[in-house]
Design a protein around this motif. Structure first.
Motif, short mmCIF file in Angstrom:
data_model
loop_
_atom_site.label_atom_id
_atom_site.label_comp_id
_atom_site.label_asym_id
_atom_site.label_seq_id
_atom_site.Cartn_x
_atom_site.Cartn_y
_atom_site.Cartn_z
N PHE A 1 0.84 -1.21 0.00
CA PHE A 1 0.00 0.00 0.00
C PHE A 1 0.87 1.25 0.00
O PHE A 1 0.61 2.20 -0.72
CB PHE A 1 -0.92 -0.02 1.23
N GLY A 2 1.91 1.24 0.82
CA GLY A 2 2.82 2.37 0.88
C GLY A 2 3.54 2.57 -0.43
O GLY A 2 3.79 3.71 -0.85
N LYS A 3 3.89 1.48 -1.13
CA LYS A 3 4.57 1.60 -2.42
C LYS A 3 3.66 2.25 -3.45
O LYS A 3 4.10 3.03 -4.29
CB LYS A 3 5.01 0.22 -2.89
N ILE A 4 2.37 1.91 -3.40
CA ILE A 4 1.42 2.49 -4.34
C ILE A 4 1.27 3.99 -4.11
O ILE A 4 1.25 4.78 -5.05
CB ILE A 4 0.04 1.79 -4.21
N ALA A 8 4.78 6.24 3.31
CA ALA A 8 4.25 5.35 4.33
C ALA A 8 3.16 6.06 5.12
O ALA A 8 3.46 6.97 5.91
CB ALA A 8 5.35 4.90 5.27
N PRO A 9 1.88 5.72 4.92
CA PRO A 9 0.79 6.40 5.65
C PRO A 9 0.80 6.04 7.12
O PRO A 9 1.16 4.93 7.51
CB PRO A 9 -0.47 5.87 4.96
N LYS A 10 0.41 7.01 7.94
CA LYS A 10 0.34 6.77 9.38
C LYS A 10 -1.04 6.24 9.73
O LYS A 10 -1.88 6.94 10.26
CB LYS A 10 0.64 8.06 10.13
N LEU A 11 -1.27 4.99 9.39
CA LEU A 11 -2.56 4.38 9.69
C LEU A 11 -2.37 2.89 9.89
O LEU A 11 -1.37 2.30 9.49
CB LEU A 11 -3.58 4.65 8.58
#
Length: 249
Positions: A1-4, A8-11
């Protein structure tokens, strides 16, 4: 998900029941803001949901959510009907009962941000609910204490520093703060603006002079429902809003 996303989302995602947030992994006093859209009314134990949210919020935190409410207590025939429960109407709380429940749990007086009448078009559903009317209401519940050695009045000035709200900030239907313009507020509003996550965006201080207009009074929710009814009759305004914020049947 972070690669997309490219960062890096904080969730994090947790699985569980909204009545049992702590069991789902939401720690006590770990959340600043909780949001929800037409979900709490589907729970069979709304008080337990609100208590769980209250416990998970840090002091100064907020529950910001939209849900469906009724203008009266609903009979068991409505509350237990599977179709009406699925539509959200069966689980709709009487607004007065909800607001009292929120205060009993510990939240400050509920603030209303938007109200819209929900149209019931299906003839069979209309017959089931009788004279009950339903509304989509966006509430803001703050975890703050409305107590102070100084009972006010107070002057609150919005600093214009919330992203996307440079010129003004709407706390609720009664309080719209223009950037750089002091506004007299009562003790409850002062407590929210000086003790919640909004603190760094406002300057709040005792108002010693009478140079400002009297503090705005909070409009009773029943009055807001009446206005939504009038808008529905005229075919504009809040009535249109309801079709987009909560389900219409």
């Amino acid at each position: 998900f972070g690669k997309i996303l490219g960062y890096a989302p904080k969730l994090r995602f947790v699985t569980g029941y909204i009545e049992k947030l702590e069991e789902a992994g939401v720690e006590s006093e770990s959340v600043d803001i909780c949001i929800s859209n037409c979900v709490i009314n589907l729970s069979p134990n709304k008080r337990q949901v609100l208590e769980g949210v209250y416990g998970s919020l840090r002091t100064g935190g907020e529950l910001y959510f939209s849900d469906m409410y009724a203008d009266r207590e609903l009979p068991e025939s409505v509350r237990s009907n599977e179709v009406l429960r699925g539509e959200g109407m069966g689980g709709a709380l009487f607004v007065r009962d909800f607001e009292q429940m929120a205060v009993d749990i510990g939240f400050a007086r509920p603030r209303v941000l938007a109200v819209g009448r929900i149209a019931v078009h299906d003839p069979e559903l209309q017959q089931m609910v009788g004279n009950a009317n339903f509304y989509s209401i966006t509430y803001r519940l703050f975890k703050v204490q409305e107590s102070s050695a100084d009972n006010g009045p107070f002057a609150a000035e919005y600093l214009g520093t919330i992203e996307g709200h440079k010129d003004k900030y709407e706390l609720d239907v009664d309080h719209v703060f223009e950037t750089g313009t002091p506004m007299r507020v009562d003790l409850g509003t002062a407590a929210i603006l000086s003790s919640s996550w909004l603190t760094r965006y406002f300057a709040v201080k005792p108002q010693a002079s009478d140079s400002l207009k009297p503090a705005t009074q909070i409009t009773p929710t029943e009055t807001l429902l009446d206005r939504a009814d009038q808008a529905a009759t005229s075919g504009c305004g809040a009535a249109e809003q309801a079709s987009t914020s909560c389900c219409a049947s």
